[in-house]
Design a protein around this motif. Sequence first.
Motif, mmCIF file in Angstrom:
data_model
loop_
_atom_site.group_PDB
_atom_site.id
_atom_site.type_symbol
_atom_site.label_atom_id
_atom_site.label_comp_id
_atom_site.label_asym_id
_atom_site.label_seq_id
_atom_site.Cartn_x
_atom_site.Cartn_y
_atom_site.Cartn_z
ATOM 1 N N GLY A 128 0.780 -1.224 0.000
ATOM 2 C CA GLY A 128 0.000 0.000 0.000
ATOM 3 C C GLY A 128 0.815 1.279 0.000
ATOM 4 N N THR A 129 2.138 1.163 -0.125
ATOM 5 C CA THR A 129 2.983 2.357 -0.177
ATOM 6 C C THR A 129 2.569 3.249 -1.343
ATOM 7 O OG1 THR A 129 4.897 1.280 0.837
ATOM 8 C CG2 THR A 129 5.346 3.189 -0.565
ATOM 9 N N HIS A 130 2.295 4.506 -1.040
ATOM 10 C CA HIS A 130 1.949 5.467 -2.091
ATOM 11 C C HIS A 130 3.211 5.878 -2.833
ATOM 12 C CE1 HIS A 130 -0.006 8.738 -4.188
ATOM 13 N NE2 HIS A 130 0.902 9.585 -3.715
ATOM 14 N N ASP A 131 3.147 5.902 -4.151
ATOM 15 C CA ASP A 131 4.280 6.293 -4.989
ATOM 16 C C ASP A 131 5.532 5.481 -4.655
ATOM 17 O OD1 ASP A 131 5.962 7.596 -6.778
ATOM 18 O OD2 ASP A 131 6.228 9.352 -5.487
ATOM 19 N N PRO A 132 5.489 4.167 -4.883
ATOM 20 C CA PRO A 132 6.640 3.324 -4.514
ATOM 21 C C PRO A 132 7.945 3.725 -5.195
ATOM 22 C CG PRO A 132 5.033 2.090 -5.822
ATOM 23 C CD PRO A 132 4.384 3.366 -5.437
ATOM 24 N N VAL A 133 7.874 4.202 -6.433
ATOM 25 C CA VAL A 133 9.102 4.638 -7.098
ATOM 26 C C VAL A 133 9.675 5.859 -6.384
ATOM 27 C CG1 VAL A 133 10.067 5.634 -9.199
ATOM 28 C CG2 VAL A 133 8.556 3.639 -9.339
ATOM 29 N N GLY A 134 8.818 6.800 -6.018
ATOM 30 C CA GLY A 134 9.281 7.969 -5.282
ATOM 31 C C GLY A 134 9.857 7.593 -3.931
ATOM 32 N N GLN A 135 9.230 6.623 -3.265
ATOM 33 C CA GLN A 135 9.748 6.162 -1.978
ATOM 34 C C GLN A 135 11.084 5.449 -2.144
ATOM 35 O OE1 GLN A 135 8.505 6.777 1.159
ATOM 36 N NE2 GLN A 135 7.229 8.200 0.006
ATOM 37 N N LEU A 136 11.236 4.715 -3.235
ATOM 38 C CA LEU A 136 12.517 4.072 -3.533
ATOM 39 C C LEU A 136 13.610 5.121 -3.724
ATOM 40 C CD1 LEU A 136 14.491 1.853 -4.516
ATOM 41 C CD2 LEU A 136 13.364 1.995 -6.749
ATOM 42 N N VAL A 137 13.316 6.135 -4.490
ATOM 43 C CA VAL A 137 14.296 7.196 -4.746
ATOM 44 C C VAL A 137 14.670 7.897 -3.445
ATOM 45 C CG1 VAL A 137 14.656 9.422 -5.891
ATOM 46 C CG2 VAL A 137 13.582 7.531 -7.138
ATOM 47 N N GLU A 138 13.677 8.171 -2.585
ATOM 48 C CA GLU A 138 13.951 8.840 -1.310
ATOM 49 C C GLU A 138 14.782 7.947 -0.395
ATOM 50 O OE1 GLU A 138 14.036 11.383 1.993
ATOM 51 O OE2 GLU A 138 13.837 11.696 -0.171
ATOM 52 N N ALA A 139 14.466 6.645 -0.358
ATOM 53 C CA ALA A 139 15.245 5.726 0.469
ATOM 54 C C ALA A 139 16.689 5.660 -0.018
ATOM 55 C CB ALA A 139 14.609 4.332 0.448
ATOM 56 N N HIS A 140 16.867 5.672 -1.319
ATOM 57 C CA HIS A 140 18.222 5.634 -1.877
ATOM 58 C C HIS A 140 18.996 6.891 -1.494
ATOM 59 C CE1 HIS A 140 21.356 6.074 -4.997
ATOM 60 N NE2 HIS A 140 21.452 4.778 -4.852
ATOM 61 N N ARG A 141 18.334 8.021 -1.548
ATOM 62 C CA ARG A 141 18.991 9.276 -1.166
ATOM 63 C C ARG A 141 19.383 9.265 0.303
ATOM 64 N NH1 ARG A 141 18.227 13.444 1.717
ATOM 65 N NH2 ARG A 141 16.176 12.727 2.416
ATOM 66 N N ARG A 142 18.514 8.696 1.113
ATOM 67 C CA ARG A 142 18.687 8.798 2.556
ATOM 68 C C ARG A 142 19.662 7.771 3.123
ATOM 69 N NH1 ARG A 142 13.595 8.868 6.805
ATOM 70 N NH2 ARG A 142 14.817 9.340 8.680
#
Length: 203
Positions: A128-142
């Motif tokens: 149910g993660t909203h915008d999984p690609v965006g969350q992936l990109v944010e996790a990679h940045r962080r």
Amino acid sequence: MPAFELALERGADAIELDVHRTRDGVVVVHHDEHADGKALADIDWDAVSAIRLAGDARIPRLEDVLRAVGDRAAVYIELKGRGVETAALDVAKRHGKRYAVHSFDHAAVERARLAAPDVARGALLDRGTHDPVGQLVEAHRRVKPRDVWPHHSLVDATFMKAASDLSVRVIVWTVNSGPHAKRLLGLGVAGVCTDDVRILPNL
């Protein structure tokens, strides 16, 4: 421990487990924060070790699991309990052969990165993660993860393209159907997390 041994007997090349820290600082392996009606973080190891699970199994320490597995498989350690990351990393470094840490709590993974930048990391993404690609990109940045662990419902060609662009491995969970696992492997996932490894050998 019986479940881990059975998985290895059936051909698993890795196991995934959750860790918590007892009141007296022992890192234990258990899915939930509570066992036998008690919060693991609020009781000492002696009390935890006395809790009986189904089939008369006991809650093991992380070091017990790492010693038992040895070099037979990789061990993926989910940081789940409050403030467990430093203690878990210490145990893994002393007793582990092949291991990595990951969590839904990306702040915990970030703390693990700062404490032990040489240890491989992963970021879990829930159903149910909203915008999984965006969350992936944010996790990679962080947290600069080696692996991303999305729920299988989040994975499609677009997600896989984003992971490839970031040079991140995708380990998908929890897949208990052979045809479903085969479809995901066709998309290029690096690993499939399942409750029964018997579905995987003939894919």
